[in-house]
Write an enzyme that holds these catalytic residues in place. Sequence first.
Site, PDB file in Angstrom:
ATOM      1  N   ASP A  92      -7.676  17.768 -15.566  1.00 12.52           N
ATOM      2  CA  ASP A  92      -7.932  16.526 -16.047  1.00 12.52           C
ATOM      3  C   ASP A  92      -7.520  16.318 -17.202  1.00 12.52           C
ATOM      4  OD1 ASP A  92      -9.004  14.020 -16.909  1.00 12.52           O
ATOM      5  OD2 ASP A  92     -10.793  14.256 -15.719  1.00 12.52           O
ATOM      6  N   TYR A 104     -16.118  15.911 -16.406  1.00 10.68           N
ATOM      7  CA  TYR A 104     -16.487  14.409 -16.233  1.00 10.68           C
ATOM      8  C   TYR A 104     -17.459  14.306 -15.400  1.00 10.68           C
ATOM      9  CZ  TYR A 104     -16.275   9.414 -16.078  1.00 10.68           C
ATOM     10  OH  TYR A 104     -16.537   8.042 -15.893  1.00 10.68           O
ATOM     11  N   ARG A 135       0.853  -1.367  -0.031  1.00 14.33           N
ATOM     12  CA  ARG A 135       0.073   0.030  -0.017  1.00 14.33           C
ATOM     13  C   ARG A 135       0.731   1.566  -0.043  1.00 14.33           C
ATOM     14  NH1 ARG A 135      -1.880   1.551   4.545  1.00 14.33           N
ATOM     15  NH2 ARG A 135      -2.433  -0.196   5.634  1.00 14.33           N
ATOM     16  N   LYS A 140      -8.397   5.104 -20.000  1.00 14.27           N
ATOM     17  CA  LYS A 140      -8.348   5.791 -21.416  1.00 14.27           C
ATOM     18  C   LYS A 140      -7.108   5.783 -22.060  1.00 14.27           C
ATOM     19  CE  LYS A 140     -12.404   6.398 -19.372  1.00 14.27           C
ATOM     20  NZ  LYS A 140     -12.720   7.437 -18.573  1.00 14.27           N
TER      21      LYS A 140
HETATM   22  C1  LIG Z   1     -13.213   8.138 -17.452  1.00 13.31           C
HETATM   23  C2  LIG Z   1     -12.829   9.439 -17.030  1.00 13.31           C
HETATM   24  C3  LIG Z   1     -12.741   9.825 -15.538  1.00 13.31           C
HETATM   25  C4  LIG Z   1     -12.860   8.817 -14.621  1.00 13.31           C
HETATM   26  O1  LIG Z   1     -11.903   7.790 -14.697  1.00 13.31           O
HETATM   27  P1  LIG Z   1     -12.148   6.272 -14.192  1.00 13.31           P
HETATM   28  O2  LIG Z   1     -10.970   5.291 -14.580  1.00 13.31           O
HETATM   29  O3  LIG Z   1     -13.503   5.682 -14.921  1.00 13.31           O
HETATM   30  O4  LIG Z   1     -12.411   6.233 -12.695  1.00 13.31           O
HETATM   31  C5  LIG Z   1     -12.119  11.089 -15.289  1.00 13.31           C
HETATM   32  N1  LIG Z   1     -12.032  11.905 -16.252  1.00 13.31           N
HETATM   33  C6  LIG Z   1     -12.482  11.841 -17.624  1.00 13.31           C
HETATM   34  C7  LIG Z   1     -12.139  12.883 -18.614  1.00 13.31           C
HETATM   35  C8  LIG Z   1     -12.827  10.450 -18.063  1.00 13.31           C
HETATM   36  O5  LIG Z   1     -12.911  10.254 -19.022  1.00 13.31           O
END
Ligand SMILES: *Cc1c(COP(=O)(O)O)cnc(C)c1O
Length: 396
Positions: free
Chosen positions: A182, A109, A56, A207
């Site tokens: 982000d 998001y 952890r 992603k």
């Molecule tokens: C998918 C996504 C998230 C969240 O991520 P997870 O891995 O699904 O928890 C946050 N910001 C953006 C722009 C995303 O496309």
Amino acid sequence: MIRTDTRLPGLATRAIHDGQQPDPATGAVVPPIYQTSTFVQDGVNQFRTGGHEYSRGSNPTRNGFEEQLASLEQGTRAFAFASGMAAEDALLRAVLAPGDHIVLASDVYGGTFRLVDQVLSKWGIEHGFVPSASASDAAETVLPGRTKVLWLETPSNPLLRVADIAAWAQVADDADALLVVDNTFASPALQNPLVLGAHVVVHSTTKYIGGHSDVLGGAVVVGDTEWRGQPLSELIGFQQFAGGAVAGPFDSFLAARGLKTLPLRMERHCSNALEVARFLRSRSDVLEVNYPGLEEHPQHELAAQTLTGGFGGIISFRPAGGIEAAHAFVRETEIYNLSVSLGGVESLACVPHSMTHGSRVGTPYEVPEDLVRLSVGIEDIEDHLADLDRALGAAR
Ligand SMILES: *Cc1c(COP(=O)(O)O)cnc(C)c1O
């Protein structure tokens, strides 16, 4: 990686080598997956190479990925989590306290909105929305003395609005607040927000970074910022350890493996997306195409300045014929599978209004119900165009 001169090696070189050196013990070219929870000590609190104690707190596979990602974002430290949302939650709990206020760009998001609106609000965190991507509107939304975080996503989802990160960073600096970007959509291959003045970058590594739709993950990346009298990296490192929503060794391995080919994949995502956007724009059965690479995009100039090497792999558009045509289109495509998520090698299509942005319905931030979002994959472009042509024809 050993630096022989002061020049920063290129992105693709760093992606492959930084944090990913061969295993010193065996010479394995690829660092092993340290699938272990704990580490043997040679005496009480006498740890072996790397100082690992319990996974952890630290794990070599996770740390290797964190180093690789920090290098690509030109940050000093990165922290890997079990998902993008786990990363965002840890970040906000590390830097905010009850009574603080957070300013959100309007089309962040949906999960970020839900976290702030439904979870953090119970812990005394308030929020306000910026009605656009503009930094001057962000400045108007700041509550002096109370706003501690500005949260920006650019290009945004699903309308592909582009914001001026440097101008937002100035607003944050003036307010003694942190600018969080982000960077999931652009990825470090196209945009480094920390270099443009942002204080924190977050990613859903699910992603583009993972890139193969086979792993969930998230990350927080920081530079040398101090926050409330402490290095930001220490605050986030502590929260990662204390909260424990860490990326596991196998997930870290998959993310690191994906990251190695990010620059190469992104080139193809971008070139395919630009061709697909131009193709859609040329059609009389398409009403509107949102893609920052098109000259008519309202922030095309800004996108050309802030994004390097391409405009990303996400497009949204509205077919003629309304919601029926949009739903028929996503049923008819064959290369584009009907699914949420994005950023993998394979193409995906979705209808955000009812699939990903349902929580916005009835608010000023509702997206059009006939909007289709494409995550343009890296298949051959001829096959993309043939698939889209056929599906548009069938949807008419
Ligand atoms: C998918 C996504 C998230 C969240 O991520 P997870 O891995 O699904 O928890 C946050 N910001 C953006 C722009 C995303 O496309």
